[in-house]
Design a protein around this motif. Structure first.
Motif, PDB file in Angstrom:
ATOM      1  N   ILE A 119      -3.028  -3.014 -13.261  1.00 20.34           N
ATOM      2  CA  ILE A 119      -2.291  -4.092 -12.594  1.00 20.34           C
ATOM      3  C   ILE A 119      -3.076  -4.635 -11.406  1.00 20.34           C
ATOM      4  CG2 ILE A 119      -0.241  -4.593 -11.201  1.00 20.34           C
ATOM      5  CD1 ILE A 119       1.350  -2.768 -13.071  1.00 20.34           C
ATOM      6  N   PHE A 120      -3.721  -3.745 -10.653  1.00 20.79           N
ATOM      7  CA  PHE A 120      -4.416  -4.159  -9.428  1.00 20.79           C
ATOM      8  C   PHE A 120      -5.941  -4.087  -9.559  1.00 20.79           C
ATOM      9  CE2 PHE A 120      -0.205  -2.815  -7.894  1.00 20.79           C
ATOM     10  CZ  PHE A 120       0.152  -3.966  -7.197  1.00 20.79           C
ATOM     11  N   LEU A 121      -6.439  -4.144 -10.796  1.00 19.00           N
ATOM     12  CA  LEU A 121      -7.876  -4.032 -11.026  1.00 19.00           C
ATOM     13  C   LEU A 121      -8.637  -5.102 -10.237  1.00 19.00           C
ATOM     14  CD1 LEU A 121      -9.998  -2.429 -12.609  1.00 19.00           C
ATOM     15  CD2 LEU A 121      -9.806  -4.130 -14.437  1.00 19.00           C
ATOM     16  N   GLY A 122      -9.566  -4.641  -9.391  1.00 19.04           N
ATOM     17  CA  GLY A 122     -10.350  -5.558  -8.575  1.00 19.04           C
ATOM     18  C   GLY A 122      -9.640  -6.020  -7.318  1.00 19.04           C
TER      19      GLY A 122
ATOM     20  N   PRO B 243      -5.251  -2.101  -3.137  1.00 21.33           N
ATOM     21  CA  PRO B 243      -5.012  -2.011  -1.686  1.00 21.33           C
ATOM     22  C   PRO B 243      -5.873  -0.902  -1.078  1.00 21.33           C
ATOM     23  CG  PRO B 243      -3.178  -1.063  -2.910  1.00 21.33           C
ATOM     24  CD  PRO B 243      -4.069  -1.713  -3.919  1.00 21.33           C
ATOM     25  N   ARG B 244      -6.341  -1.130   0.143  1.00 23.93           N
ATOM     26  CA  ARG B 244      -7.248  -0.164   0.767  1.00 23.93           C
ATOM     27  C   ARG B 244      -6.728   0.271   2.140  1.00 23.93           C
ATOM     28  NH1 ARG B 244     -12.144   0.514  -1.689  1.00 23.93           N
ATOM     29  NH2 ARG B 244     -12.514  -0.859  -3.473  1.00 23.93           N
ATOM     30  N   ARG B 245      -7.154   1.458   2.493  1.00 24.12           N
ATOM     31  CA  ARG B 245      -6.819   2.010   3.807  1.00 24.12           C
ATOM     32  C   ARG B 245      -8.026   2.798   4.309  1.00 24.12           C
ATOM     33  NH1 ARG B 245      -2.376   6.577   5.325  1.00 24.12           N
ATOM     34  NH2 ARG B 245      -2.100   6.032   7.528  1.00 24.12           N
TER      35      ARG B 245
ATOM     36  N   ILE C 142      -9.456   3.318  -1.433  1.00 25.66           N
ATOM     37  CA  ILE C 142      -8.314   2.827  -2.214  1.00 25.66           C
ATOM     38  C   ILE C 142      -7.065   3.605  -1.819  1.00 25.66           C
ATOM     39  CG2 ILE C 142      -7.316   2.646  -4.530  1.00 25.66           C
ATOM     40  CD1 ILE C 142     -10.134   2.208  -5.604  1.00 25.66           C
ATOM     41  N   ASP C 143      -6.027   2.877  -1.464  1.00 27.11           N
ATOM     42  CA  ASP C 143      -4.751   3.489  -1.081  1.00 27.11           C
ATOM     43  C   ASP C 143      -3.911   3.679  -2.343  1.00 27.11           C
ATOM     44  OD1 ASP C 143      -2.333   4.235  -0.044  1.00 27.11           O
ATOM     45  OD2 ASP C 143      -2.275   2.699   1.518  1.00 27.11           O
ATOM     46  N   ARG C 144      -4.102   4.801  -3.004  1.00 28.00           N
ATOM     47  CA  ARG C 144      -3.440   5.032  -4.295  1.00 28.00           C
ATOM     48  C   ARG C 144      -1.926   5.123  -4.155  1.00 28.00           C
ATOM     49  NH1 ARG C 144      -6.277   5.709  -8.656  1.00 28.00           N
ATOM     50  NH2 ARG C 144      -8.539   5.928  -8.466  1.00 28.00           N
ATOM     51  N   ALA C 145      -1.463   5.701  -3.091  1.00 30.26           N
ATOM     52  CA  ALA C 145      -0.016   5.833  -2.912  1.00 30.26           C
ATOM     53  C   ALA C 145       0.635   4.455  -2.845  1.00 30.26           C
ATOM     54  CB  ALA C 145       0.278   6.627  -1.649  1.00 30.26           C
ATOM     55  N   ARG C 146       0.054   3.562  -2.056  1.00 36.96           N
ATOM     56  CA  ARG C 146       0.612   2.212  -1.957  1.00 36.96           C
ATOM     57  C   ARG C 146       0.456   1.454  -3.277  1.00 36.96           C
ATOM     58  NH1 ARG C 146      -1.906  -2.720   1.602  1.00 36.96           N
ATOM     59  NH2 ARG C 146      -0.588  -4.351   0.706  1.00 36.96           N
ATOM     60  N   MET C 147      -0.708   1.618  -3.943  1.00 36.17           N
ATOM     61  CA  MET C 147      -0.935   0.937  -5.217  1.00 36.17           C
ATOM     62  C   MET C 147       0.106   1.354  -6.253  1.00 36.17           C
ATOM     63  SD  MET C 147      -4.420   0.846  -7.537  1.00 36.17           S
ATOM     64  CE  MET C 147      -4.381   2.608  -7.924  1.00 36.17           C
ATOM     65  N   GLU C 148       0.384   2.636  -6.326  1.00 34.69           N
ATOM     66  CA  GLU C 148       1.351   3.119  -7.308  1.00 34.69           C
ATOM     67  C   GLU C 148       2.774   2.738  -6.917  1.00 34.69           C
ATOM     68  OE1 GLU C 148       0.507   7.251  -7.740  1.00 34.69           O
ATOM     69  OE2 GLU C 148      -1.439   6.889  -8.715  1.00 34.69           O
ATOM     70  N   GLN C 149       3.049   2.680  -5.616  1.00 31.04           N
ATOM     71  CA  GLN C 149       4.376   2.247  -5.168  1.00 31.04           C
ATOM     72  C   GLN C 149       4.604   0.774  -5.518  1.00 31.04           C
ATOM     73  OE1 GLN C 149       4.989   2.579  -0.942  1.00 31.04           O
ATOM     74  NE2 GLN C 149       7.167   2.188  -1.055  1.00 31.04           N
ATOM     75  N   ASP C 150       3.584  -0.053  -5.225  1.00 30.32           N
ATOM     76  CA  ASP C 150       3.702  -1.486  -5.559  1.00 30.32           C
ATOM     77  C   ASP C 150       3.800  -1.689  -7.062  1.00 30.32           C
ATOM     78  OD1 ASP C 150       3.518  -1.992  -2.878  1.00 30.32           O
ATOM     79  OD2 ASP C 150       1.435  -2.704  -2.922  1.00 30.32           O
ATOM     80  N   ALA C 151       3.028  -0.907  -7.826  1.00 34.79           N
ATOM     81  CA  ALA C 151       3.085  -1.013  -9.286  1.00 34.79           C
ATOM     82  C   ALA C 151       4.468  -0.634  -9.800  1.00 34.79           C
ATOM     83  CB  ALA C 151       2.018  -0.122  -9.923  1.00 34.79           C
TER      84      ALA C 151
END
Length: 523
Positions: free
Chosen positions: A103-106, A109-111, A115-124
């Motif tokens: 979903i967020f390829l390229g 979100p970063r911190r 890569i901020d995986r927790a935020r990426m998975e929450q947004d997904a």
């Protein structure tokens, strides 16, 4: 002129490729909160148009406006900045990445530079909930079926804050239940103000979902009509002529002449075919000049039986005879030598060499017979390919055109054409018109008529029940890996077929009897 709530407008778009005018003076507009159907035959120019809107192609001339402002879309990034997202028939997902990563390829979100995986998975997870998909964001994409892959693509589009969503044949491989779920999501997006360009060959979907329809024919926009326009008028706009009969089967005339008994002997005879855990006791016959349809629900074993008859897959018991000659098991060359051809349901993956030319694909089956002392009769192959391509009306720039650049209907003609060159006597058609438009369908049906009129036999598998009923002389219905019943054309109704398709393969149905040379047996 700027129309209130207009998201997108194109004026006088023209696009040419070597030897081909793909689009010529095409006009189209899309408003906020509407489903605008783009309708046309394969090869009409729909794919070229959406590829220009997505930045894959650049127009030769014409203008594009986004929310009243003239813009240039020269790349996928340009389209993304304008809020345009496209979901193609072939999904643009990476199988070995997770749903969230796709979903967020390229755009992960970063911190602190990571890569901020927790935020990426929450947004997904929020996006997946919006499209009604109950899966974990960490799920690998390769674990998902077609319907869920499509929902992931839509979630990906929503992550881009898409205001324009282009959907290319989104229902082509979905079940009826999956289609209804997709339609519910599309209606919700429309209510949120998203403008949706919807491409479909299923005319019944237009009135159910659409607001307006723009028809493209031979690269030109030939009309814009309301979505409730009668199907006959839509067909007339698409193909430039009325189609009097949707399924123009020309059945052979019955005869009482006793001298025809030998000619009436089966060309294809399948007896007691079985493969453990897949299909059981499959028995049927197909005669010259006959179309025998195989109906049934997905998973009933139809394709598996067809591939076994063709020798592509093994079977454990039973026999396959062609004109009285027994074929060895699991031997494609023997089946081809006996005159059997298979047009597979996956034409791109199994029926064509996509990077090869039309000529090369048409000559695939006859290449060995056209080779002498290691040398191919190139001139003979070219002449034969040109003859068959002309006979089938393949729309192309020339025999050297790469087959992947043809429309779906023309690709299907090439798959069938290679078997015509091989003088095939028995043609197995597995989903012969899936993903092709109504005009190309009728051309395929007319070809079936020509084949049977010249003494060929056709075994046709289709999930399109009206197609099976309209084109078959007899219908075999499969359920749970068995033939649940056989219906002659005059008794084959949708209700009768579906009653057998959902049965437990009733073995003693009166329609299940197949006469054999030394008596008869029940399936």
């Amino acid at each position: 002129m700027n129309v209130p709530d207009e998201l997108l407008r194109i004026e006088g778009i023209r696009k040419t490729f070597p030897g081909v005018v793909a689009l010529d003076s095409v006009d189209f507009d899309l408003r906020r909160g509407e489903v605008h159907v783009l309708l046309g035959e394969n090869g009409a120019g729909k794919s070229t148009l959406i590829k220009m809107l997505s930045g894959a192609y650049r127009p030769d001339s014409g203008r594009v406006f986004a929310e009243g402002r003239e813009v240039r879309i020269h790349s996928a990034q340009d389209a993304e900045r304008l809020g345009i997202a496209t979901i193609y028939q072939e999904f643009n997902l990476v199988p070995d990445l997770t749903v969230a990563e796709n979903i967020f390829l390229g755009r992960q979100p970063r911190r602190f530079g990571m890569i901020d995986r927790a935020r990426m998975e929450q947004d997904a997870a929020g996006l997946l909930a919006r499209v009604g998909l109950d899966i974990a964001p960490r799920t690998k994409v390769r674990e998902l079926g077609i319907a869920r892959l499509q929902m992931v693509e839509i979630a990906k589009a929503l992550s881009l804050d898409a205001r324009v969503l282009i959907m290319d044949e989104p229902t082509a491989v979905l079940t009826s239940g999956e289609v209804e779920k997709l339609f519910g999501l599309v209606r919700a997006l429309r209510a949120d103000g998203v403008g949706i360009v919807f491409i479909t060959h299923h005319l019944e979907e237009i009135a159910a979902l659409g607001d307006r329809v723009t028809v493209i024919r031979d690269g030109r926009s030939v009309g814009q009509v309301p979505a409730d326009t009668p199907e006959d008028e839509l067909v007339r706009l698409m193909v430039g002529r009325s189609i009097e009969q949707q399924y123009p089967r020309e059945r052979p005339a019955a005869t009482d002449d006793p001298g025809t008994e030998a000619a009436d002997a089966p060309l294809l005879s399948v007896r007691g075919l079985g493969r453990d855990g897949v299909f059981h006791d499959i028995t049927f016959e197909v005669r010259a000049g006959e179309v025998v349809g195989i109906a049934g629900l997905v998973g009933a074993g139809r394709t598996e039986v067809a591939r076994a008859v063709f020798g592509a897959d093994p079977y454990d018991r039973g026999t396959v005879d062609v004109a009285g000659r027994r074929l060895p098991r699991h031997d494609v060359n023997a089946a081809m030598g006996a005159g059997i051809g298979l047009v597979p349901e996956d034409r791109k993956g199994q029926g064509l060499v996509l990077d090869a030319s039309v000529e090369e694909n048409l000559g695939l089956v006859t290449l060995r017979s056209a080779t002498r002392a290691g040398l191919v009769d190139i001139k003979g192959q070219q002449t034969a390919a040109a003859r068959v391509a002309g006979q089938l009306g393949v729309r192309m720039a020339g025999l050297g055109q790469q087959v992947r650049t043809l429309s779906g209907g023309n690709q299907q003609k090439v798959v069938i054409g290679k078997w015509l060159l091989a003088d095939t006597r028995i043609l197995i058609l597995d989903e012969p018109t899936r993903g092709i438009d109504v005009g190309a369908k009728v051309e395929i049906y007319q070809l079936i008529n020509e084949l049977t009129a010249s003494g060929h036999a056709v075994l046709m598998i289709s999930s399109d029940l009206p197609e099976v009923l309209g084109m078959s002389d007899r219908v075999l219905v499969m359920a749970q890996g068995r033939i649940a019943g056989e219906l002659p054309a005059h008794e084959a109704t949708q209700d009768a077929v579906m009653a057998l398709a959902v049965s437990a393969a009733a073995p003693h149905s009166p329609h299940n009897e197949v006469k054999e040379a030394e008596g008869s047996r029940d399936h």
